[in-house]
Design an enzyme around this catalytic site. Sequence first.
Site, PDB file in Angstrom:
ATOM      1  CG  ASP A 156      30.129  10.091  16.517  1.00 45.81           C
ATOM      2  OD1 ASP A 156      30.298  11.094  15.811  1.00 45.81           O
ATOM      3  OD2 ASP A 156      30.946   9.147  16.574  1.00 45.81           O
ATOM      4  CG  ASP A 175      36.444  13.773  14.066  1.00 43.13           C
ATOM      5  OD1 ASP A 175      37.318  13.464  14.889  1.00 43.13           O
ATOM      6  OD2 ASP A 175      35.346  13.189  13.995  1.00 43.13           O
ATOM      7  CD  GLU A 210      28.654  12.495  12.403  1.00 40.13           C
ATOM      8  OE1 GLU A 210      28.588  12.743  11.172  1.00 40.13           O
ATOM      9  OE2 GLU A 210      29.028  11.415  12.862  1.00 40.13           O
TER      10      GLU A 210
END
Length: 509
Positions: free
Chosen positions: A296, A396, A343
């Site tokens: 992430d 998200d 990501e």
Amino acid sequence: MNQDRISGVLLHVTSLPSYGGVGDFGPAAYEFVDFLASGKQRLWQVLPLSPTGYGSSPYSALSAFAGNPALISLERLVQDGWLAAEQIVGLPGHDGAADFGAAATRKVPLIEEAAANFLDRASDDARARYQKFCQDNMTWLQDYAMFNVLRQRFGYISWNEWPAEYAQRKHDALTAALTDHARDLAIEQTIQFFFDEQWCALRSYCKGRDIRILGDVAIFVNYDSADVWTHPELFELDDKLQMIRVSGVPPDYFSATGQRWGNPLYKWGELKDRQFDWWVARVRRTLALYDMIRLDHFRGFEAYWSIAADEKTAVNGQWVKAPGHELFQRLKDVFGELPFIAEDLGLITPEVDELRERFGMPGMRILQFGFSDRGAHQYLPHKYVPNTVAYTGTHDNNTTLGWWKDDLSAADRANVVTYLGPEEDGGIVWAMMRAAAGSVANLCIYPMQDVLGLGSEARMNTPAEGAGNWTWRYWREAPHPEIAAKLAKLMEMTDRDGYVAPKVVAEGA
């Protein structure tokens, strides 16, 4: 990272319709794996499995190493003999949204009781497995257990507000606590053993059906965590153990004040001097849990946004270089090929791309992002390269149906129709899924909400919203066999089912 051409589904464990308030490693997880196999899916992506803190966010963890006790299945504890069947009667059932409060107040105490029963009457074989687990995880397990016991003792306040001898980890205080809280410490370690055994059993079930697990590693850790309490020297803290600078991202199109995440920043120089030993230990633990790892906020490994801790927003910060090349080279030296996915969403510079490409990490492309203007076309399939992971959306984003119905302007909706064609079989959701599957991206992942065709009511997370996140579970919308059959056919037609065609030899060759 070399990849087969495969597809998978994003579903966090808490979203399963399990018994006890939140999804867990119980029967519903195995049924979901069977559904994946029937749909010829070869990847199950989960969010971080760490114990959660404020807001029950899987990205707000009390430890980067430990597992969330709420994910332990009560049914399996009953099967193993550590609880009686009647003890779990009347607990929150399979239906409705995830109830983290109920899990904390009603489920976790039963898990603690099961751990006590294990300590009192485990067989020699079970006790040997427990001792091996403790030995294999000695670099973090005892510190995490101590952190959790002291956290409960002091009313769940942040560790920096504990009495100074505990906050500062004074030797005499911790030595005394080892004796005074020996039973509670053993229970905490046993709970982690339960987590590990149940997760490894589920992962083995996946492996038997040719399904890999894609896990998730958040780059930063919480200030109120076992990690910072145990290793304050690795973070930007002052002599009073208060944060000096914190994490976030600068203002952008989506937020005029940016995002102030508030995590403590690493002392990268100290980590580098220690050959990144903390990160090596973290990745070793992560590789014991997952087959592949999504990193992430990957851009933070090249440069991170540094904000003074007393700033209320992320406006007044600065980019600071991080030693990403040195870190990943060290990890490669230790572990060999790195099964990482980057990501790489948001403000991505050539330096970030170079770091990702140097270590062969695929980046992410979100179809929902690709329709606003020509500058967004990098997210559309005709721009993909094979070393890419294609998503319709992520945890998200809104669900694809919710995005289509509630979020798009008329102009963007027209762009979608121009690119994908009119709504037909399965509507816009399956049109997006077919576009991702038919792309050259080696990996293709759909949120479970898209597989089920759900709208905005099933959204998992809205960034910057303080409440109402992470609670979606499927129950009325159980994955029916016809959905699996439709997925399987799509995999066959887009060569994501693992089939290898025989070589055709030309006549006379």
